[in-house]
Design a protein around this motif. Structure first.
Motif, short mmCIF file in Angstrom:
data_model
loop_
_atom_site.label_atom_id
_atom_site.label_comp_id
_atom_site.label_asym_id
_atom_site.label_seq_id
_atom_site.Cartn_x
_atom_site.Cartn_y
_atom_site.Cartn_z
N ALA A 66 0.75 -1.09 -0.16
CA ALA A 66 -0.60 0.19 -0.30
C ALA A 66 0.36 1.27 -0.01
CB ALA A 66 -0.51 0.00 1.69
N ASP A 115 -5.13 3.45 0.03
CA ASP A 115 -4.73 1.66 -0.62
C ASP A 115 -4.84 0.97 0.19
OD1 ASP A 115 -3.92 3.09 -2.46
OD2 ASP A 115 -1.69 2.76 -2.48
N TRP A 174 -7.97 -2.18 -0.34
CA TRP A 174 -7.08 -3.42 -0.40
C TRP A 174 -7.26 -4.53 0.47
CZ3 TRP A 174 -1.99 -1.55 -2.79
CH2 TRP A 174 -1.80 -0.56 -3.56
#
Length: 498
Positions: A169, A174, A178
């Protein structure tokens, strides 16, 4: 000492104990920097931070500067739940204070099985980033080889079995997309970073240390309001014979033989000094000196983006608070991406609903009697918005009241009066341009999220407080005071607390 902010006072108390004669010049009429109080009709409100993390920083200050421990001077109360989050879909969750198992269970129950495990796994990785950066980022001066903090991302990569590789990340956003894989969990993480004045889309993943710090060390309230902490630190300074001169504006840092040698005040008075410590924002510090303080490669000389500010409403409510209220509630908007876009580019458009923090301390010291309640609403805003226009203030007032209505039953019917706090109030109190509030320093991001070091190119001149290493926030300001005192007392060889 220029300024009587929390960082300056933390340094002043330590220096006085070490045998230095310390004088603090503060241009306003009181101490505390942004840690202020507003009073009206028996209601009292914190106008700066309403909660405290890492109280160990101030415990250490009081241990090192006198016999009375911090808890003898203020009453600290652990806030539980740490926060209640109300999401746009109506889901709500209360997160226990400093309990990983409790947080996991609460998230599983509110958001569905697996949500708690994903958040718990995130906290484990955040702890790894904390362990990798804690000492160089918070407990040591920012050395010339600061690039070691600017390069490799300390937040660990996450293995993906399906992809047979790891994924790293780059930003907090992010992590939400994710790893957390739930819009509400992502909103939860984003809001914890945004609360520090950081855009989760651009801030490095290392900012995961901020929610970890709050989770691991707890969230605390100071009885009577956080202003009581500023009072206790000020009184500790006075007992150690630190002299405070209020209404004394420094207009120039005096140089002699190539080093800082004192300060000149607005009335023309010059005060000599062996060392000058400045708790002011970078723009003001540059204006006080006769030379540039930073080289082109000096870390933090120009931040990645202008810091954000805060808009707040102080509410006087009739009626006692309902039993079992959460001290802090975070109300999430339906379109957080629009909120972030508007923060970066406010323009002239109508602002979207922001993330709103509602503080409802159940503290008799803050209300005229048990039939009333004092509440503080706040949101992170752009300092560049048109705060001098009545329409802007009115629009934000309605947005905050609408959001808070989801956390406080019958809010508008209970409202006796409210006070508005725009960024200009913070500028008046702290001198920070446009009322901007500094964020904590962070590793990675090519050094763009670090703050300038506590030493400067001008020998004898030091930076302290939120605009210097290790950045903004109550604990960070206290740590900056410890670092500056160490550099002055022990000299360039000081390596930080042991």
């Amino acid at each position: 000492m220029i300024g009587a902010g929390m960082g300056a006072m933390a340094a002043a108390a330590r220096l006085a104990v070490a045998g230095h004669r310390v004088t603090v010049y503060e241009r306003t009429e009181t101490y505390g920097g942004g840690v202020r109080r507003f009073e009206r009709d028996g209601f009292r409100f914190d106008t700066g931070p309403g909660l405290l993390t890492l109280p160990a920083v101030y415990r250490d200050l009081f241990v090192k500067t006198g016999k009375e421990p911090l808890e003898d001077c203020v009453e600290l109360v652990q806030v539980d739940p740490s926060a209640r989050h109300v999401f746009a879909d109506g889901t709500a969750v209360s997160l226990p204070n400093a309990s990983r198992a409790g947080v996991v269970a609460a998230l599983d129950e509110a958001l569905g099985e697996g949500a708690g495990r994903r958040w718990g796994d995130f906290l484990v990785r955040a702890r790894e980033a904390w362990d990798r950066t804690r000492r160089p980022l918070l407990e040591e001066p920012l050395w010339p080889d600061w690039q070691v903090l600017a390069g490799k991302e300390p937040y660990p990569a996450v293995p993906h079995k399906r992809l047979l590789r790891t994924r790293t990340a780059r930003t907090v956003a992010d992590i939400g997309r994710w790893e957390l894989r739930d819009e509400r969990l992502a909103d939860l993480l984003d809001s914890q970073v945004l609360a520090y004045g950081l855009d989760p889309r651009s801030v490095p993943a290392s900012a995961a240390v901020l929610p970890y710090m709050e989770h691991a060390f707890g969230t605390w309230y100071v009885r009577g309001g956080v202003r009581e902490l500023a009072r206790a630190v000020y009184e500790r300074c006075v007992r150690r014979r630190v002299e405070f001169l209020f209404g004394a504006e420094v207009t120039r840092i005096v140089e002699k033989d190539g080093r800082a040698a004192g300060v000149e005040l607005a009335d023309g008075t010059v005060a000599d000094a062996d060392h000058v410590v400045a708790d002011v924002d970078p723009a003001r510090l540059r204006a006080l000196t006769e030379r540039p303080l930073d080289t082109g490669g000096d870390v933090g000389a120009e931040p990645l983006a202008a810091p954000f500010a805060r808009f707040a409403l102080l509410l006087a409510l009739r009626g006692a608070p309902e039993p079992g209220i959460a001290h802090r509630t975070v109300v999430h908007p339906a379109a957080p991406e629009s909120e972030l876009d508007f923060l970066v580019s406010p323009g002239g458009d109508v602002p979207p609903p922001p993330t709103v923090t509602v503080l409802r301390p159940d503290d008799p010291a803050l209300r005229p009697d048990d039939g009333h309640e004092s509440v503080v609403l706040s949101a992170v805003v752009s300092p560049e918005a048109l705060w001098e226009e009545e329409a802007t203030v009115r629009r934000y007032t309605e947005l905050l009241l609408d959001a808070a209505g989801r956390a406080v039953p019958g809010l508008r019917e209970r409202l006796l009066w409210h006070e508005v706090r725009v960024p200009g109030h913070v500028e008046d109190e702290t001198g920070a341009r446009s009322g901007a509030v500094p964020a904590p320093a962070l590793a990675a991001g090519e050094g763009r999220f670090l703050r300038p070091g506590n030493t400067t190119r001008l020998p004898g001149l030091y930076r302290v407080g939120g605009w210097s290493h290790p950045g903004g926030g109550l604990p960070h300001a206290g740590m900056s005071g410890a670092l500056v005192a160490g550099l002055i007392v022990e000299g360039p060889g000081f390596r930080g607390s042991q």
